[in-house]
Enzyme design. Sequence first.
Site, PDB file in Angstrom:
ATOM      1  N   ARG A  60      -8.107  -8.141  -4.128  1.00 20.79           N
ATOM      2  CA  ARG A  60      -8.784  -8.989  -2.805  1.00 20.79           C
ATOM      3  C   ARG A  60      -9.716  -8.514  -2.410  1.00 20.79           C
ATOM      4  O   ARG A  60     -10.605  -9.038  -1.422  1.00 20.79           O
ATOM      5  CB  ARG A  60      -7.514  -8.974  -1.978  1.00 20.79           C
ATOM      6  CG  ARG A  60      -6.260  -9.992  -1.501  1.00 20.79           C
ATOM      7  CD  ARG A  60      -5.391 -10.458  -1.181  1.00 20.79           C
ATOM      8  NE  ARG A  60      -4.636  -9.401  -0.452  1.00 20.79           N
ATOM      9  CZ  ARG A  60      -3.656  -8.912  -0.810  1.00 20.79           C
ATOM     10  NH1 ARG A  60      -2.744  -9.483  -1.831  1.00 20.79           N
ATOM     11  NH2 ARG A  60      -3.502  -7.495  -0.363  1.00 20.79           N
ATOM     12  N   GLU A  97       3.911   7.953  -3.555  1.00 23.34           N
ATOM     13  CA  GLU A  97       4.832   8.955  -2.513  1.00 23.34           C
ATOM     14  C   GLU A  97       5.982   9.205  -4.284  1.00 23.34           C
ATOM     15  O   GLU A  97       6.431  10.387  -4.194  1.00 23.34           O
ATOM     16  CB  GLU A  97       5.641   7.930  -1.792  1.00 23.34           C
ATOM     17  CG  GLU A  97       6.739   8.618  -0.995  1.00 23.34           C
ATOM     18  CD  GLU A  97       6.906   8.082   0.225  1.00 23.34           C
ATOM     19  OE1 GLU A  97       8.279   8.027   0.441  1.00 23.34           O
ATOM     20  OE2 GLU A  97       7.015   6.511   0.210  1.00 23.34           O
TER      21      GLU A  97
END
Length: 174
Positions: A60, A97
């Site tokens: 985007r 993570e």
Amino acid sequence: MSIRLQDHIGEVPDFPKPGILFYDISPLLAHSGAWAEAVEQLAAAVTPYKPDILVGIESRGFLVAAPLAFRMGCGFIMIRKAGKLPGDTIKYEYSLEYGTDAVEIKKDFIEPGQRVVILDDLLATGGTAEATMKLLNQVGANVVGAAFLIELEGLGGRDRLDGLPNTALMRYPA
């Protein structure tokens, strides 16, 4: 009558997973007046950085950076996920993570010292924006700023930009 950009941002609960409130820029893109206003506001925010090149982060960020580069009369370069650009590329790997990811740029698309502004639709945790900044520094760019349509406050994204001047047209709580 001025256009309030927030009136053209959709809120989609539980997307892409339960507990997440997704801010959808599709209504903004679909409304010609609101989209033109967003591009003009971004131009006003980015012009003081005097960029040579605008860099859009996949995917985007392309929607934000390409029309703004056209409006400002400067170049546009895509930062993509690994393996999505043809030809010679330069990669920067970063930690997530659980695991790693990577972003790439076409080799020799940035000249050392070129003034670059990073653009994306949303700043949340800042991981991809930080990786993009580090990749651009690695190839010799002079990263002078960043701009976003939306910032989700409280997720630390701004802190990960290591003092890089940046702006967001709209801010929402995380």
